[in-house]
Design a protein around this motif. Structure first.
Motif, PDB file in Angstrom:
ATOM      1  N   TYR A 170       0.852  -1.181   0.000  1.00  0.00           N
ATOM      2  CA  TYR A 170       0.000   0.000   0.000  1.00  0.00           C
ATOM      3  C   TYR A 170       0.891   1.235   0.000  1.00  0.00           C
TER       4      TYR A 170
ATOM      5  N   LEU B 244      -4.802   5.780   1.991  1.00  0.00           N
ATOM      6  CA  LEU B 244      -4.208   4.498   1.627  1.00  0.00           C
ATOM      7  C   LEU B 244      -4.633   4.093   0.219  1.00  0.00           C
TER       8      LEU B 244
ATOM      9  N   ILE C  66      -4.031   0.826  -2.473  1.00  0.00           N
ATOM     10  CA  ILE C  66      -3.405  -0.465  -2.718  1.00  0.00           C
ATOM     11  C   ILE C  66      -2.623  -0.416  -4.027  1.00  0.00           C
TER      12      ILE C  66
ATOM     13  N   VAL D 276      -3.867  -8.162  -7.988  1.00  0.00           N
ATOM     14  CA  VAL D 276      -4.426  -6.811  -8.027  1.00  0.00           C
ATOM     15  C   VAL D 276      -3.324  -5.820  -8.380  1.00  0.00           C
TER      16      VAL D 276
ATOM     17  N   GLU E  41      -3.544  -1.657  -9.039  1.00  0.00           N
ATOM     18  CA  GLU E  41      -4.478  -0.536  -9.182  1.00  0.00           C
ATOM     19  C   GLU E  41      -3.815   0.666  -9.845  1.00  0.00           C
TER      20      GLU E  41
ATOM     21  N   ARG F 104      -6.865 -14.441   5.117  1.00  0.00           N
ATOM     22  CA  ARG F 104      -8.184 -14.114   4.586  1.00  0.00           C
ATOM     23  C   ARG F 104      -8.120 -12.656   4.175  1.00  0.00           C
ATOM     24  N   ALA F 105      -8.560 -12.361   2.979  1.00  0.00           N
ATOM     25  CA  ALA F 105      -8.336 -11.031   2.411  1.00  0.00           C
ATOM     26  C   ALA F 105      -8.977  -9.926   3.235  1.00  0.00           C
ATOM     27  N   GLU F 106      -9.936 -10.250   4.115  1.00  0.00           N
ATOM     28  CA  GLU F 106     -10.597  -9.176   4.837  1.00  0.00           C
ATOM     29  C   GLU F 106      -9.866  -8.790   6.115  1.00  0.00           C
TER      30      GLU F 106
ATOM     31  N   LEU G  66      -6.016  -7.823   7.396  1.00  0.00           N
ATOM     32  CA  LEU G  66      -4.628  -7.572   7.006  1.00  0.00           C
ATOM     33  C   LEU G  66      -3.756  -7.337   8.227  1.00  0.00           C
TER      34      LEU G  66
END
Lengths: 111, 113
Positions: free
Chosen positions: A35, A43, A45, A56, A58, A96-98, A100
């Motif tokens: 990030y 922030l 990503i 990902v 961005e 788990r992506a949710e 961090l």
């Protein structure tokens, strides 16, 4: 207790130079992230890596590239830094992506 | 895509007072909600998280409220102390299946003795 390690803590460089930041996680997570945090604390990503595959990206300029040797390491290289690259770069990992887990960041100053 | 707005950007309270931070989001299918704390010179640390089937969660002086009708998430620090001074971020999961977290813009909380 810190489990995502970033080096260096600070880096000062001049426009046009190449820099590389290191990140290592000891949590056994499969996914790592970079990030960018600007001076207003916003922030953004930049990259997400899962099993050595970029999942990902961005709208990050091409001068930025992630480099991974294994799932515990994700480094960030900037080929030719520009003044707008001055920021704090935060590395994170997750199983788990949710949720961090973040490192303490690398503050880059481009003169 | 998902839009997250966080307010206020700055919040000052006295020790022992409550501090409330609010986030609103746009995607009604958002499934996961969390709050992170960033102390000076450090990374973000997860404080608390809730799934969309939870309206209220309390832990160690923190209360998270989720109002799905209004698409509003709040964090209430009861009896704040100077050690709570930090930047707080809400984060919600995207509903696209990528599970990428969308962060709010942050709230700088200052707790004065």
């Amino acid at each position: 207790e810190t489990a995502v390690f970033q080096t260096p803590n600070y880096h000062v460089t001049q426009v046009g130079n190449e820099v590389s930041f290191n990140c290592k996680q000891t949590l056994g997570h499969d996914t790592m992230y970079w990030y960018k945090q600007d001076s207003k604390k916003l922030l953004k990503i930049m990259f997400s890596y899962n099993n050595k595959q970029l999942i990902v990206n961005e709208t990050v300029p091409r001068r930025f590239s992630p480099q991974s040797s294994d799932k515990a390491h994700l480094n960030l290289r900037i080929k030719s830094v520009e003044p707008e690259d001055s920021a704090v770069y935060l590395c994170a990992s997750s199983s788990r992506a949710e949720t961090l887990y973040f490192g303490s960041g690398t503050r880059l100053t481009v003169l | 895509g998902e839009q997250v707005e966080q307010r206020p950007p700055h919040l000052s309270v006295r020790e022992g007072d409550s501090a409330i931070i609010i986030c609103t989001y746009t995607d009604s299918a958002t499934a996961y909600f969390s709050w992170y704390k960033q102390e000076a010179g450090a990374g973000l640390q997860l404080l608390m998280s809730v799934l969309s089937n939870v309206d209220r969660k309390e832990e160690q002086g923190l209360t998270v409220l989720l109002n799905k009708k209004d698409k509003r998430l709040s964090l209430n620090l009861t009896a704040a102390h100077p050690g709570d001074s930090a930047v707080y971020f809400c984060a919600v999961s995207a509903s696209s299946g990528s599970w990428q977290l969308i962060f709010g813009s942050g709230t700088q909380l200052t707790v004065m003795p």
